[in-house]
Design a protein around this motif. Structure first.
Motif, PDB file in Angstrom:
ATOM      1  N   ASP A  99       5.862 -13.782  -8.003  1.00  0.00           N
ATOM      2  CA  ASP A  99       5.125 -12.537  -7.883  1.00  0.00           C
ATOM      3  C   ASP A  99       3.650 -12.788  -8.194  1.00  0.00           C
ATOM      4  O   ASP A  99       3.271 -12.979  -9.345  1.00  0.00           O
ATOM      5  CB  ASP A  99       5.698 -11.495  -8.851  1.00  0.00           C
ATOM      6  N   VAL A 131       4.734 -13.017  -3.344  1.00  0.00           N
ATOM      7  CA  VAL A 131       3.980 -11.786  -3.130  1.00  0.00           C
ATOM      8  C   VAL A 131       2.506 -12.144  -3.277  1.00  0.00           C
ATOM      9  O   VAL A 131       2.090 -12.644  -4.321  1.00  0.00           O
ATOM     10  CB  VAL A 131       4.357 -10.705  -4.160  1.00  0.00           C
ATOM     11  N   HIS A 133      -1.605 -10.701  -2.287  1.00  0.00           N
ATOM     12  CA  HIS A 133      -2.449  -9.623  -1.775  1.00  0.00           C
ATOM     13  C   HIS A 133      -3.630 -10.163  -0.976  1.00  0.00           C
ATOM     14  O   HIS A 133      -4.334  -9.387  -0.327  1.00  0.00           O
ATOM     15  CB  HIS A 133      -2.949  -8.746  -2.920  1.00  0.00           C
ATOM     16  N   MET A 148       3.691  -4.947   4.090  1.00  0.00           N
ATOM     17  CA  MET A 148       4.328  -3.706   3.647  1.00  0.00           C
ATOM     18  C   MET A 148       3.280  -2.696   3.191  1.00  0.00           C
ATOM     19  O   MET A 148       2.206  -3.060   2.702  1.00  0.00           O
ATOM     20  CB  MET A 148       5.306  -3.986   2.507  1.00  0.00           C
ATOM     21  N   ARG A 149       3.624  -1.437   3.339  1.00  0.00           N
ATOM     22  CA  ARG A 149       2.819  -0.344   2.809  1.00  0.00           C
ATOM     23  C   ARG A 149       3.756   0.749   2.324  1.00  0.00           C
ATOM     24  O   ARG A 149       4.641   1.174   3.071  1.00  0.00           O
ATOM     25  CB  ARG A 149       1.859   0.208   3.863  1.00  0.00           C
ATOM     26  N   ALA A 150       3.565   1.162   1.073  1.00  0.00           N
ATOM     27  CA  ALA A 150       4.376   2.219   0.481  1.00  0.00           C
ATOM     28  C   ALA A 150       5.868   1.923   0.582  1.00  0.00           C
ATOM     29  O   ALA A 150       6.675   2.805   0.863  1.00  0.00           O
ATOM     30  CB  ALA A 150       4.058   3.563   1.143  1.00  0.00           C
ATOM     31  N   GLY A 151       6.231   0.648   0.377  1.00  0.00           N
ATOM     32  CA  GLY A 151       7.634   0.262   0.399  1.00  0.00           C
ATOM     33  C   GLY A 151       8.244   0.130   1.763  1.00  0.00           C
ATOM     34  O   GLY A 151       9.449  -0.124   1.886  1.00  0.00           O
ATOM     35  N   ARG A 152       7.430   0.259   2.812  1.00  0.00           N
ATOM     36  CA  ARG A 152       7.945   0.181   4.179  1.00  0.00           C
ATOM     37  C   ARG A 152       7.384  -1.056   4.869  1.00  0.00           C
ATOM     38  O   ARG A 152       6.199  -1.372   4.728  1.00  0.00           O
ATOM     39  CB  ARG A 152       7.544   1.438   4.957  1.00  0.00           C
ATOM     40  N   ILE A 153       8.218  -1.764   5.626  1.00  0.00           N
ATOM     41  CA  ILE A 153       7.767  -2.933   6.371  1.00  0.00           C
ATOM     42  C   ILE A 153       6.972  -2.472   7.586  1.00  0.00           C
ATOM     43  O   ILE A 153       7.470  -1.722   8.431  1.00  0.00           O
ATOM     44  CB  ILE A 153       8.954  -3.813   6.809  1.00  0.00           C
TER      45      ILE A 153
END
Length: 208
Positions: A99, A131, A133, A148-153
């Motif tokens: 991470d 992970v 950034h 990903m954005r807001a937990g969505r791929i």
């Protein structure tokens, strides 16, 4: 499902390095790396030749052998991160999960850690999942990216198909230029700053 498996069984399959691990004060490098062997040992097992071999191989792979007797809290950021990676390697798992392994490191130490992980993947054939950034770090070192954005791929695939102006805009909300990285030939993100010119009222003339 993995959450139904015993903790030690999971730890023998997956090595995990959290974002900001903290070692107990006064712990030496060798002692920390040796903790990676815990999933393979029962409560009253003594230190075995296999444990020693795993320890030495992990120190050698990360170039931390000369640090073995130093205390972890005395090390530089890059050295400390390599030692934590050595502990994960000592687990001898086929998969490593990391991470943000370059967090709080300067650019030289970031490259040091990422080059080490790339070599472990290439030489030891370990699956490394990180992970990150920093889009350019991800594009340079990753073989398969997941944005990903807001937990969505939002996008998944090789860097060339994931790192696009559309993906950068969707994930980060900024415009960008995608160039060719001269070092790797892969995509290179150059953000486009959006500036607004503030309206400044003219200074009033002094009263006469």
């Amino acid at each position: 499902m993995i959450h139904r498996l015993p903790t030690k069984q999971v730890a023998r399959s997956v090595g995990l390095l959290p974002q900001a691990p903290v070692a107990p004060q006064g712990l030496t490098v060798a002692d920390l790396v040796a903790r990676g062997r815990f999933p393979h040992r029962r409560l009253f097992d003594s230190w075995s030749p296999e444990d020693e071999t795993a320890l030495e191989e992990a120190l050698a792979a990360t170039g931390t052998g000369e640090l073995r007797d130093r205390q972890v809290d005395e090390l530089s950021g890059g050295q400390r991160q390599r030692v934590w990676i050595a502990m994960a390697l000592a687990q001898r798992t086929p998969v490593l999960l990391l991470d943000e392994p370059t967090t709080h490191l300067d650019i030289a130490h970031q490259l040091e850690v990422l080059e080490l992980l790339a070599e472990l993947n290439r030489v030891q054939q370990r699956t490394v999942v990180m992970v990150l950034h920093d889009l350019n770090e991800a594009a340079r070192y990753g073989h398969h990216l997941i944005a990903m954005r807001a937990g969505r791929i939002v996008a998944a695939g090789p860097p060339e198909t994931v790192v696009t102006t559309e993906t950068v805009r969707t994930v980060f909300g900024i415009d960008s230029h995608i160039l060719t990285d001269p070092a790797t030939g892969g995509p290179l993100v150059v953000p486009v700053a959006t500036r607004t010119t503030p309206t400044v009222a003219p200074a009033e003339e002094p009263a006469r």
